[in-house]
Design an enzyme around this catalytic site. Structure first.
Site, PDB file in Angstrom:
ATOM      1  N   GLY A 187       5.668   6.469  -4.252  1.00  0.00           N
ATOM      2  CA  GLY A 187       6.161   5.155  -3.855  1.00  0.00           C
ATOM      3  C   GLY A 187       5.535   4.791  -2.522  1.00  0.00           C
ATOM      4  O   GLY A 187       5.552   5.589  -1.581  1.00  0.00           O
ATOM      5  N   ASN A 238       5.674   6.973   0.839  1.00  0.00           N
ATOM      6  CA  ASN A 238       4.479   7.611   1.404  1.00  0.00           C
ATOM      7  C   ASN A 238       4.364   7.331   2.893  1.00  0.00           C
ATOM      8  O   ASN A 238       4.066   8.230   3.693  1.00  0.00           O
ATOM      9  CB  ASN A 238       3.221   7.109   0.696  1.00  0.00           C
ATOM     10  CG  ASN A 238       3.144   7.525  -0.763  1.00  0.00           C
ATOM     11  OD1 ASN A 238       3.786   8.482  -1.183  1.00  0.00           O
ATOM     12  ND2 ASN A 238       2.359   6.799  -1.539  1.00  0.00           N
ATOM     13  N   ARG A 275       1.074  -6.077  -6.448  1.00  0.00           N
ATOM     14  CA  ARG A 275       1.331  -5.586  -7.808  1.00  0.00           C
ATOM     15  C   ARG A 275       1.532  -6.809  -8.704  1.00  0.00           C
ATOM     16  O   ARG A 275       2.656  -7.188  -9.027  1.00  0.00           O
ATOM     17  CB  ARG A 275       2.574  -4.695  -7.834  1.00  0.00           C
ATOM     18  CG  ARG A 275       2.483  -3.430  -7.004  1.00  0.00           C
ATOM     19  CD  ARG A 275       1.499  -2.429  -7.611  1.00  0.00           C
ATOM     20  NE  ARG A 275       1.575  -1.136  -6.937  1.00  0.00           N
ATOM     21  CZ  ARG A 275       0.903  -0.816  -5.832  1.00  0.00           C
ATOM     22  NH1 ARG A 275       0.103  -1.725  -5.280  1.00  0.00           N
ATOM     23  NH2 ARG A 275       1.005   0.382  -5.296  1.00  0.00           N
ATOM     24  N   LYS A 291      -8.456  -3.884   5.581  1.00  0.00           N
ATOM     25  CA  LYS A 291      -9.041  -2.638   5.076  1.00  0.00           C
ATOM     26  C   LYS A 291     -10.315  -2.923   4.287  1.00  0.00           C
ATOM     27  O   LYS A 291     -10.332  -3.783   3.413  1.00  0.00           O
ATOM     28  CB  LYS A 291      -8.014  -1.910   4.197  1.00  0.00           C
ATOM     29  CG  LYS A 291      -6.814  -1.376   4.969  1.00  0.00           C
ATOM     30  CD  LYS A 291      -5.681  -0.956   4.057  1.00  0.00           C
ATOM     31  CE  LYS A 291      -4.881  -2.141   3.565  1.00  0.00           C
ATOM     32  NZ  LYS A 291      -3.629  -1.756   2.849  1.00  0.00           N
ATOM     33  N   LEU A 292     -11.364  -2.170   4.593  1.00  0.00           N
ATOM     34  CA  LEU A 292     -12.670  -2.376   3.962  1.00  0.00           C
ATOM     35  C   LEU A 292     -13.124  -1.172   3.151  1.00  0.00           C
ATOM     36  O   LEU A 292     -14.305  -1.042   2.839  1.00  0.00           O
ATOM     37  CB  LEU A 292     -13.718  -2.682   5.042  1.00  0.00           C
ATOM     38  CG  LEU A 292     -13.413  -3.856   5.976  1.00  0.00           C
ATOM     39  CD1 LEU A 292     -14.495  -3.983   7.041  1.00  0.00           C
ATOM     40  CD2 LEU A 292     -13.274  -5.162   5.180  1.00  0.00           C
ATOM     41  N   GLU A 328     -16.090   1.544   4.283  1.00  0.00           N
ATOM     42  CA  GLU A 328     -16.736   0.944   5.468  1.00  0.00           C
ATOM     43  C   GLU A 328     -15.807   0.902   6.677  1.00  0.00           C
ATOM     44  O   GLU A 328     -16.236   0.575   7.781  1.00  0.00           O
ATOM     45  CB  GLU A 328     -17.210  -0.473   5.147  1.00  0.00           C
ATOM     46  CG  GLU A 328     -18.440  -0.536   4.260  1.00  0.00           C
ATOM     47  CD  GLU A 328     -18.120  -0.143   2.823  1.00  0.00           C
ATOM     48  OE1 GLU A 328     -17.068  -0.589   2.314  1.00  0.00           O
ATOM     49  OE2 GLU A 328     -18.900   0.627   2.240  1.00  0.00           O
ATOM     50  N   GLY A 329     -14.520   1.190   6.490  1.00  0.00           N
ATOM     51  CA  GLY A 329     -13.594   1.189   7.621  1.00  0.00           C
ATOM     52  C   GLY A 329     -12.638   0.025   7.591  1.00  0.00           C
ATOM     53  O   GLY A 329     -12.028  -0.278   6.563  1.00  0.00           O
ATOM     54  N   GLY A 386      -2.854   6.137  -2.592  1.00  0.00           N
ATOM     55  CA  GLY A 386      -2.171   6.537  -1.363  1.00  0.00           C
ATOM     56  C   GLY A 386      -3.009   6.383  -0.118  1.00  0.00           C
ATOM     57  O   GLY A 386      -2.489   6.535   0.998  1.00  0.00           O
ATOM     58  N   ASP A 427      -1.667   3.648   2.072  1.00  0.00           N
ATOM     59  CA  ASP A 427      -0.429   4.054   2.742  1.00  0.00           C
ATOM     60  C   ASP A 427      -0.744   4.961   3.932  1.00  0.00           C
ATOM     61  O   ASP A 427      -0.136   4.847   4.994  1.00  0.00           O
ATOM     62  CB  ASP A 427       0.489   4.776   1.757  1.00  0.00           C
ATOM     63  CG  ASP A 427       0.806   3.938   0.533  1.00  0.00           C
ATOM     64  OD1 ASP A 427       0.881   2.695   0.665  1.00  0.00           O
ATOM     65  OD2 ASP A 427       0.971   4.514  -0.556  1.00  0.00           O
TER      66      ASP A 427
END
Length: 322
Positions: free
Chosen positions: A46, A50, A180, A238-239, A242-243, A269, A272
């Site tokens: 979940g 997490n 989702r 978030k990439l 690539e960071g 995960g 998370d």
């Protein structure tokens, strides 16, 4: 004359409070389609759980709001919460509804695994405002994801209630869209709700593809600008390998480079773990640059382990990796 007595508000009991649906996860122990696998390992899963697990392993006082069924899965998850040191005072046992579970294939080559969910009508989907903390908000930070408001109208109402409760108490809020689409009645309903919750948050953590869907923009800079203009103080996009791109109101912006990984075992995960790094870093006084770098480091560690939370480090493991 006696001096006037002054009363100070009590300090928050927790560092972080989150809310969501924990599930029992059955992970295949060997590759293959779910219908063909015979052996599974049971673990806790979940997105919000997490994050709570990762923050607790780093020594942050972390609480979790949820409902569990009065069944074997519920008892298993209670044991996992206790083992990880997660505060359970806001965990309710719901005798009328069952605990959700899920199944996942093993994909050792780094591909996204096949996942099937068994969560409809679960105990956690019956969370409501009645499950919110009574009195003052008990933590200095609230972490939300877009999964909780997708579970039911009542959980959606709870998510907004907690955000407003936290803001009124002066707590900070982080929000991971964690989309989702199958849980929503329509794409429009999802976008409207997710962006409304993001506007109540201090820190927004979308993936680039999520940001494109939610804002219509195709670059991390434009996605970040969108959420900053809606009221967020900080945005980290978030990439993947690539960071991450980070930006804050009136402050720094830039790229936190990703860390090379020799072998990706399971990507589930990783986001998370990234949230654990960024949220813990900011709560501990790191700059947004440093917090994004910690997020990259923990996310890179998580993808090298099979379970959703297996790779989340303890404080000693995080320190040793520096």
């Amino acid at each position: 004359m006696q001096p006037a007595t002054t009363f100070e508000a009590p300090a928050p009991v927790l560092d972080v409070l989150t809310v969501g649906e924990p599930m029992a996860l059955f992970m295949a122990t060997s590759p293959g389609e779910l219908h063909a696998v015979s052996d599974y390992r049971r673990v806790a899963a979940g997105a919000e759980l997490n994050v709570a697990t990762g923050l607790a392993r780093l020594g942050l006082r972390t609480g979790y709001i949820t409902r569990l069924g009065a069944d074997s899965f519920g008892r298993f998850l209670q044991g996992e919460l206790a083992r990880e040191g997660i505060d359970e005072r806001h965990v309710a046992i719901d005798a009328a509804h069952s605990t959700g579970f899920m199944m996942k294939t093993r994909a050792d080559d780094g591909r996204d695994p096949q996942i099937e969910y068994f969560r409809k009508g679960s105990a956690a989907s019956h969370l409501s405002i009645a499950d919110a903390p009574a009195g003052g908000f008990p933590a200095r930070h609230l972490h939300l994801t877009g999964i909780t408001p997708a579970l039911s109208p009542a959980t959606r109402e709870l998510a907004f209630h907690l955000a407003r409760q936290a803001r009124a108490a002066g707590a900070t809020i982080s929000f991971d869209p964690n989309l989702r689409p199958r849980l929503w009645p329509s794409r429009e309903a999802m976008v409207d709700c997710i962006n409304a919750l993001a506007a109540l948050s201090d820190l927004v953590l979308p993936g680039l593809s999520e940001g494109e869907l939610l804002t219509g923009h195709t670059t991390p800079e434009a996605v970040a600008d969108f959420y900053l203009s809606q009221g967020a103080r900080q945005v980290v996009v978030k990439l993947g390998p690539e960071g991450a791109f980070f930006a804050e109101q009136g402050g720094a912006s830039g790229i936190a480079a990703g860390l090379p990984v020799s072998r990706v075992v399971d990507t589930v995960g990783a986001g998370d773990g990234f949230a654990v790094g960024v949220v813990s870093g900011l709560l501990e006084g790191l700059t947004l640059t440093g917090a994004a770098a910690r997020g990259n480091a923990i996310g890179a560690r998580v993808v090298q382990f099979p379970g959703d939370s297996d790779g989340l480090p303890t404080r000693a493991e995080l320190d040793a990796a520096r």
